[in-house]
Design a protein around this motif. Structure first.
Motif, PDB file in Angstrom:
ATOM      1  N   ASP A  19      18.419 -12.809   4.820  1.00 34.56           N
ATOM      2  CA  ASP A  19      16.735 -11.983   6.054  1.00 34.56           C
ATOM      3  C   ASP A  19      16.507 -13.141   6.952  1.00 34.56           C
ATOM      4  N   VAL A  20      17.353 -14.294   6.760  1.00 35.35           N
ATOM      5  CA  VAL A  20      17.202 -15.970   7.764  1.00 35.35           C
ATOM      6  C   VAL A  20      17.837 -15.584   8.442  1.00 35.35           C
ATOM      7  N   LEU A  21      19.200 -14.975   8.650  1.00 36.49           N
ATOM      8  CA  LEU A  21      20.476 -14.938   9.307  1.00 36.49           C
ATOM      9  C   LEU A  21      20.341 -13.666   9.951  1.00 36.49           C
ATOM     10  N   ALA A  22      19.476 -13.138  10.192  1.00 36.62           N
ATOM     11  CA  ALA A  22      19.130 -11.637  10.222  1.00 36.62           C
ATOM     12  C   ALA A  22      17.937 -11.721  11.815  1.00 36.62           C
ATOM     13  N   GLN A  23      16.992 -12.789  11.355  1.00 33.99           N
ATOM     14  CA  GLN A  23      16.424 -13.110  11.962  1.00 33.99           C
ATOM     15  C   GLN A  23      16.918 -13.656  12.902  1.00 33.99           C
ATOM     16  N   VAL A  24      17.775 -15.146  12.690  1.00 34.92           N
ATOM     17  CA  VAL A  24      18.425 -14.965  13.798  1.00 34.92           C
ATOM     18  C   VAL A  24      20.036 -14.794  14.355  1.00 34.92           C
ATOM     19  N   GLY A  25      20.144 -13.422  14.353  1.00 33.92           N
ATOM     20  CA  GLY A  25      20.451 -13.119  15.112  1.00 33.92           C
ATOM     21  C   GLY A  25      22.265 -13.013  14.772  1.00 33.92           C
ATOM     22  N   LEU A  26      22.151 -13.838  13.301  1.00 34.91           N
ATOM     23  CA  LEU A  26      23.744 -13.884  12.895  1.00 34.91           C
ATOM     24  C   LEU A  26      23.980 -13.335  11.312  1.00 34.91           C
ATOM     25  N   SER A  27      23.722 -11.755  11.101  1.00 39.76           N
ATOM     26  CA  SER A  27      23.703 -11.494   9.924  1.00 39.76           C
ATOM     27  C   SER A  27      24.865 -11.336   9.498  1.00 39.76           C
ATOM     28  N   ASP A  28      25.913 -11.430  10.573  1.00 38.85           N
ATOM     29  CA  ASP A  28      27.836 -10.873  10.490  1.00 38.85           C
ATOM     30  C   ASP A  28      28.234 -12.249  10.008  1.00 38.85           C
ATOM     31  N   LYS A  29      28.272 -13.535  10.077  1.00 34.47           N
ATOM     32  CA  LYS A  29      28.934 -14.942   9.977  1.00 34.47           C
ATOM     33  C   LYS A  29      28.406 -15.812   8.710  1.00 34.47           C
ATOM     34  N   ALA A  30      27.645 -15.105   7.770  1.00 35.13           N
ATOM     35  CA  ALA A  30      27.456 -15.445   5.678  1.00 35.13           C
ATOM     36  C   ALA A  30      28.434 -16.279   5.603  1.00 35.13           C
ATOM     37  N   GLN A  70      23.495 -24.002  15.617  1.00 30.75           N
ATOM     38  CA  GLN A  70      21.685 -24.224  15.260  1.00 30.75           C
ATOM     39  C   GLN A  70      21.440 -23.348  15.269  1.00 30.75           C
ATOM     40  N   ARG A  71      21.091 -21.865  15.419  1.00 28.26           N
ATOM     41  CA  ARG A  71      20.911 -21.186  14.817  1.00 28.26           C
ATOM     42  C   ARG A  71      20.429 -20.813  13.319  1.00 28.26           C
ATOM     43  N   VAL A  72      22.526 -21.553  12.676  1.00 27.69           N
ATOM     44  CA  VAL A  72      21.829 -21.364  11.450  1.00 27.69           C
ATOM     45  C   VAL A  72      20.941 -22.667  10.806  1.00 27.69           C
ATOM     46  N   ALA A  73      21.244 -23.444  11.343  1.00 27.16           N
ATOM     47  CA  ALA A  73      20.196 -24.735  10.638  1.00 27.16           C
ATOM     48  C   ALA A  73      18.875 -24.427  11.412  1.00 27.16           C
ATOM     49  N   ILE A  74      18.688 -23.569  12.661  1.00 25.21           N
ATOM     50  CA  ILE A  74      17.076 -23.140  12.142  1.00 25.21           C
ATOM     51  C   ILE A  74      16.690 -22.292  10.881  1.00 25.21           C
ATOM     52  N   ALA A  75      17.706 -21.405  10.393  1.00 26.56           N
ATOM     53  CA  ALA A  75      17.615 -20.227   9.159  1.00 26.56           C
ATOM     54  C   ALA A  75      17.887 -21.151   7.486  1.00 26.56           C
ATOM     55  N   ARG A 100      15.967 -18.215  22.098  1.00 24.27           N
ATOM     56  CA  ARG A 100      15.573 -16.663  21.813  1.00 24.27           C
ATOM     57  C   ARG A 100      14.974 -16.598  20.529  1.00 24.27           C
ATOM     58  N   VAL A 101      15.678 -17.463  19.614  1.00 25.60           N
ATOM     59  CA  VAL A 101      14.878 -17.079  18.019  1.00 25.60           C
ATOM     60  C   VAL A 101      13.363 -18.000  18.617  1.00 25.60           C
ATOM     61  N   ILE A 102      13.616 -19.463  18.653  1.00 22.55           N
ATOM     62  CA  ILE A 102      11.940 -19.777  18.923  1.00 22.55           C
ATOM     63  C   ILE A 102      10.572 -18.826  18.970  1.00 22.55           C
TER      64      ILE A 102
END
Length: 244
Positions: A124-135, A148-153, A182-184
């Motif tokens: 859910d949080v990876l989708a929120q930061v636009g990184l669903s394909d990086k799990a 940095q977006r992973v750190a936010i997630a 954009r995530v923020i």
């Protein structure tokens, strides 16, 4: 509105260096506050004090219902870490863990969630930061902006009431900075209470409900974004004119 953060007469010293000199600050639920100022003005120290990463010398802080001064019990500190997410300039990801495992570590160890539920939260949080394909990726396989977006997630996975950001774009180039901002912005649109120490003046003007200018350990000037267009003090005028 509900008060999420209150700093009352907060002082912090590092040896002979008096970094915070009586800070008074209140932040309401859903409010976005940008803290700006020269290097050494105390802005990052103030942020770290909100998460009890620095122990204050005088005064009192209340964050998400947790009140502390010089001491706080380990139980309270554990709960505080769940209620407050903090993201730094350095991503602080574990290099030997995948993105998913970086995110699920705290929910499983701190919140004691079962593995499947933690993985669902990570998705859910990876989708929120636009990184669903990086799990399944490792941090070294990601760009700085993606890390940095992973750190936010990772912070969002703890379902915090408050998010603190300490110069999270200062190590990134303009394109990667845009990704993170954009995530923020998306978090802001969702009503997250946030405090951002930032040098991104245009972003602060666009997003923040309130801008706080710190100078020599004190809140020198504060107000809406218009204080950057029309500073009332010589110190803020100089800061803005330098484009910092």
């Amino acid at each position: 509105m509900t008060e999420v953060v209150r700093l009352s007469n907060v002082h912090k010293r590092f040896g002979d260096n008096h970094v915070l000199k009586g800070i008074d600050l209140s932040i309401r639920k859903g409010e976005i506050v940008a803290i700006i100022g020269q290097s050494g003005s105390g802005k990052s120290t103030a942020l770290r004090c909100m998460d009890h990463l620095e122990i204050i010398d005088e005064g009192e802080i209340t964050v998400c219902g947790h009140t502390f001064g010089k001491g706080i019990s380990s139980t309270d500190l554990k709960q505080l870490r769940q209620d407050v997410g903090i993201v730094f300039q350095s991503y602080n990801l574990f290099p030997h863990l995948t993105v998913e495992r970086n995110i699920t570590l705290a929910p499983r160890s701190v919140r004691k969630l079962p593995a499947e539920q933690a993985r669902k939260i990570a998705a859910d949080v990876l989708a929120q930061v636009g990184l669903s394909d990086k799990a399944g990726c490792y941090p070294e396989q990601l760009s700085g902006g993606q890390q940095q977006r992973v750190a936010i997630a990772r912070s969002l996975a703890m379902d915090p009431q408050l998010m603190l950001f300490d110069e999270v774009t200062s190590a990134l180039d303009p394109q990667l900075t845009g990704e993170v901002l954009r995530v923020i912005e998306k978090l802001a649109a969702g009503g997250m209470t946030m405090v951002l120490v930032t040098h991104e003046m245009a972003f602060a003007m666009k997003l923040a409900h309130r801008v706080i200018f710190m100078h020599e350990g004190r809140i020198h000037e504060q107000g809406g974004a218009d204080i950057l267009r029309n500073p009332q003090t010589a110190e803020l005028r100089q800061f803005v004119s330098n484009g910092l």
